[in-house]
Design a protein around this motif. Structure first.
Motif, PDB file in Angstrom:
ATOM      1  N   PHE A   1       7.416 -18.288  33.033  1.00 59.32           N
ATOM      2  CA  PHE A   1       7.974 -16.886  32.853  1.00 59.32           C
ATOM      3  C   PHE A   1       8.751 -17.002  31.534  1.00 59.32           C
ATOM      4  O   PHE A   1       8.922 -15.782  30.769  1.00 59.32           O
ATOM      5  N   SER A   2       9.303 -17.922  30.936  1.00 60.37           N
ATOM      6  CA  SER A   2       9.796 -17.647  29.531  1.00 60.37           C
ATOM      7  C   SER A   2       8.983 -17.744  28.626  1.00 60.37           C
ATOM      8  O   SER A   2       9.032 -16.927  27.657  1.00 60.37           O
ATOM      9  N   LEU A   3       7.630 -18.345  28.501  1.00 57.38           N
ATOM     10  CA  LEU A   3       6.594 -18.031  27.649  1.00 57.38           C
ATOM     11  C   LEU A   3       5.936 -16.513  27.975  1.00 57.38           C
ATOM     12  O   LEU A   3       5.585 -16.009  26.937  1.00 57.38           O
ATOM     13  N   LEU A   4       6.066 -16.121  29.304  1.00 57.70           N
ATOM     14  CA  LEU A   4       5.778 -14.703  29.374  1.00 57.70           C
ATOM     15  C   LEU A   4       6.649 -13.867  28.682  1.00 57.70           C
ATOM     16  O   LEU A   4       6.414 -12.835  28.013  1.00 57.70           O
ATOM     17  N   MET A   5       8.129 -14.048  28.732  1.00 64.80           N
ATOM     18  CA  MET A   5       8.985 -13.157  28.087  1.00 64.80           C
ATOM     19  C   MET A   5       8.532 -13.267  26.068  1.00 64.80           C
ATOM     20  O   MET A   5       8.668 -12.299  25.749  1.00 64.80           O
ATOM     21  N   MET A   6       8.201 -14.488  25.874  1.00 67.31           N
ATOM     22  CA  MET A   6       7.961 -14.759  24.697  1.00 67.31           C
ATOM     23  C   MET A   6       6.885 -13.802  24.112  1.00 67.31           C
ATOM     24  O   MET A   6       7.076 -13.172  23.000  1.00 67.31           O
ATOM     25  N   PHE A   7       5.825 -13.991  24.768  1.00 68.69           N
ATOM     26  CA  PHE A   7       4.555 -13.228  24.232  1.00 68.69           C
ATOM     27  C   PHE A   7       4.775 -11.599  24.595  1.00 68.69           C
ATOM     28  O   PHE A   7       4.059 -10.648  23.788  1.00 68.69           O
ATOM     29  N   PHE A   8       5.597 -11.267  25.467  1.00 65.53           N
ATOM     30  CA  PHE A   8       6.130  -9.892  25.553  1.00 65.53           C
ATOM     31  C   PHE A   8       6.661  -9.358  24.383  1.00 65.53           C
ATOM     32  O   PHE A   8       6.572  -8.476  23.912  1.00 65.53           O
ATOM     33  N   GLU A   9       7.644 -10.136  23.715  1.00 67.19           N
ATOM     34  CA  GLU A   9       8.492  -9.852  22.547  1.00 67.19           C
ATOM     35  C   GLU A   9       7.426  -9.857  21.432  1.00 67.19           C
ATOM     36  O   GLU A   9       7.608  -8.960  20.509  1.00 67.19           O
ATOM     37  N   ILE A  10       6.521 -10.636  21.298  1.00 67.93           N
ATOM     38  CA  ILE A  10       5.705 -10.525  20.040  1.00 67.93           C
ATOM     39  C   ILE A  10       4.265  -9.454  20.017  1.00 67.93           C
ATOM     40  O   ILE A  10       3.689  -9.369  19.026  1.00 67.93           O
ATOM     41  N   ASN A  11       4.538  -8.767  21.207  1.00 68.58           N
ATOM     42  CA  ASN A  11       3.419  -7.688  21.208  1.00 68.58           C
ATOM     43  C   ASN A  11       3.842  -6.386  20.309  1.00 68.58           C
ATOM     44  O   ASN A  11       4.739  -5.490  20.596  1.00 68.58           O
ATOM     45  N   VAL A  12       3.296  -6.512  19.041  1.00 66.26           N
ATOM     46  CA  VAL A  12       3.629  -5.465  18.091  1.00 66.26           C
ATOM     47  C   VAL A  12       3.287  -4.092  18.450  1.00 66.26           C
ATOM     48  O   VAL A  12       3.953  -3.256  17.817  1.00 66.26           O
ATOM     49  N   TYR A  13       2.237  -3.934  19.009  1.00 65.25           N
ATOM     50  CA  TYR A  13       2.086  -2.692  19.723  1.00 65.25           C
ATOM     51  C   TYR A  13       3.104  -1.809  20.487  1.00 65.25           C
ATOM     52  O   TYR A  13       3.236  -0.717  20.728  1.00 65.25           O
ATOM     53  N   GLN A  14       3.735  -2.816  21.310  1.00 68.13           N
ATOM     54  CA  GLN A  14       5.013  -2.107  22.115  1.00 68.13           C
ATOM     55  C   GLN A  14       4.107  -1.248  23.151  1.00 68.13           C
ATOM     56  O   GLN A  14       4.915  -0.240  23.350  1.00 68.13           O
ATOM     57  N   ASN A  15       3.074  -1.359  23.586  1.00 70.74           N
ATOM     58  CA  ASN A  15       2.634  -0.363  24.551  1.00 70.74           C
ATOM     59  C   ASN A  15       2.459  -0.871  25.809  1.00 70.74           C
ATOM     60  O   ASN A  15       1.507  -0.347  26.574  1.00 70.74           O
ATOM     61  N   ILE A  16       3.003  -1.939  26.219  1.00 68.00           N
ATOM     62  CA  ILE A  16       2.979  -2.674  27.631  1.00 68.00           C
ATOM     63  C   ILE A  16       4.713  -2.891  28.189  1.00 68.00           C
ATOM     64  O   ILE A  16       5.306  -3.287  27.576  1.00 68.00           O
ATOM     65  N   SER A  17       4.723  -1.805  29.379  1.00 66.81           N
ATOM     66  CA  SER A  17       6.121  -1.778  29.733  1.00 66.81           C
ATOM     67  C   SER A  17       6.342  -2.937  30.604  1.00 66.81           C
ATOM     68  O   SER A  17       5.704  -3.657  30.749  1.00 66.81           O
ATOM     69  N   VAL A  18       7.894  -3.061  31.035  1.00 72.22           N
ATOM     70  CA  VAL A  18       8.250  -4.048  31.861  1.00 72.22           C
ATOM     71  C   VAL A  18       7.622  -4.292  33.440  1.00 72.22           C
ATOM     72  O   VAL A  18       7.176  -5.281  33.822  1.00 72.22           O
ATOM     73  N   LEU A  19       7.465  -2.811  33.853  1.00 72.69           N
ATOM     74  CA  LEU A  19       6.688  -2.839  34.794  1.00 72.69           C
ATOM     75  C   LEU A  19       5.307  -3.407  35.187  1.00 72.69           C
ATOM     76  O   LEU A  19       4.959  -3.821  36.147  1.00 72.69           O
ATOM     77  N   GLN A  20       4.677  -2.913  33.815  1.00 78.01           N
ATOM     78  CA  GLN A  20       3.423  -3.493  33.961  1.00 78.01           C
ATOM     79  C   GLN A  20       3.316  -5.079  33.554  1.00 78.01           C
ATOM     80  O   GLN A  20       2.525  -5.780  34.002  1.00 78.01           O
ATOM     81  N   LEU A  21       4.352  -5.435  33.130  1.00 74.94           N
ATOM     82  CA  LEU A  21       4.339  -7.107  32.713  1.00 74.94           C
ATOM     83  C   LEU A  21       4.518  -7.606  33.983  1.00 74.94           C
ATOM     84  O   LEU A  21       3.632  -8.776  34.351  1.00 74.94           O
ATOM     85  N   LEU A  22       5.662  -7.311  34.933  1.00 77.01           N
ATOM     86  CA  LEU A  22       5.752  -7.921  36.192  1.00 77.01           C
ATOM     87  C   LEU A  22       4.867  -7.609  37.155  1.00 77.01           C
ATOM     88  O   LEU A  22       4.214  -8.540  37.994  1.00 77.01           O
ATOM     89  N   THR A  23       4.149  -6.580  37.157  1.00 78.19           N
ATOM     90  CA  THR A  23       2.866  -6.256  38.135  1.00 78.19           C
ATOM     91  C   THR A  23       1.813  -7.269  37.773  1.00 78.19           C
ATOM     92  O   THR A  23       1.235  -7.696  38.706  1.00 78.19           O
TER      93      THR A  23
END
Length: 230
Positions: A128-150
């Motif tokens: 889950f920590s790695l998941l959050m790290m790669f969520f941060e480095i998504n430069v396009y910022q086109n994936i929401s937290v809801l999509q991430l958790l889903t």
């Protein structure tokens, strides 16, 4: 079976075509024009330089206000500055402290009720920590937290369901052998590919980098859910 196979290959082709149709965007053109003789330098010390610095609550909130129609930047506004993730370290710290507290509960008070929590937190901390790290480095910022958790929760469980379905369809023996190990590995990766293609078409992801992050999220979810089951 022929109809199912035809629909499956149609789904695969749709996902592949969507990715390759997008290769002519501005970023892909820019990458194609770069000089191959000049290597890209990666400095891990710079990348993680923000981990040990103080950050305000507003900075953390801004990380999660992404992926909506009003907060997703256009390609022209995508920043080319180096990404420096830091929030993932806070997530790991919280999970690590929770794990230590459960260990104290188990050994100091001899409470067996801490064992399920130890298994769950222990298997979730790093993925889950790695998941959050790669969520941060998504430069396009086109994936929401809801999509991430889903993707992480539903996608991980769906990967297990598809894997077990393939196990029932294929002649996999329970005895330990090289052939069984190879078939199990191929089956699990094929199941992940099926789920990845499903989510790519569901969220209409247009960038190869998004596909890489999606595959990583499913792999981490599959691993974190598989460990407690084993």
């Amino acid at each position: 079976m022929k109809k199912i196979g035809r629909n499956f290959f149609s789904l695969v082709w749709t996902g592949v075509r969507r990715n390759y149709d997008n290769l002519d965007d501005n970023i892909a053109k820019h990458l194609g024009e770069t000089d191959a003789d000049n290597p890209v330098e990666i400095h891990l010390s710079r990348m993680f330089s923000e981990v040990f610095k103080r950050h305000s609550k507003d900075e953390a909130d801004r990380l999660f206000i992404v992926g909506t129609r009003s907060t997703t930047p256009s390609l022209r506004k995508v920043s080319s500055r180096p990404v420096k993730p830091w929030f993932f370290s806070r997530v790991f710290t919280v999970l690590a402290v929770s794990f230590i507290m459960l260990i104290l509960l188990l050994f100091l008070f001899k409470s067996n009720k801490a064992i399920p929590g130890l298994i769950f937190i222990g298997s979730l901390a790093v993925p889950f920590s790695l998941l959050m790290m790669f969520f941060e480095i998504n430069v396009y910022q086109n994936i929401s937290v809801l999509q991430l958790l889903t993707t992480f929760l539903v996608g991980g469980i769906l990967s297990l369901l598809v894997t077990m379905t393939f196990y029932m369809m294929l002649p996999i023996r329970s005895e330990v052998s090289i052939e069984s190990a190879l078939i199990v590995g191929i089956t699990e990766e094929l199941a992940k590919c099926v789920v990845i293609i499903f989510f790519i078409n569901l969220y209409k992801l247009n960038y190869i980098f998004n596909g890489v992050l999606l595959g990583l999220r499913l792999a981490l979810a599959f691993r974190s859910l598989k460990v407690p089951v084993m």
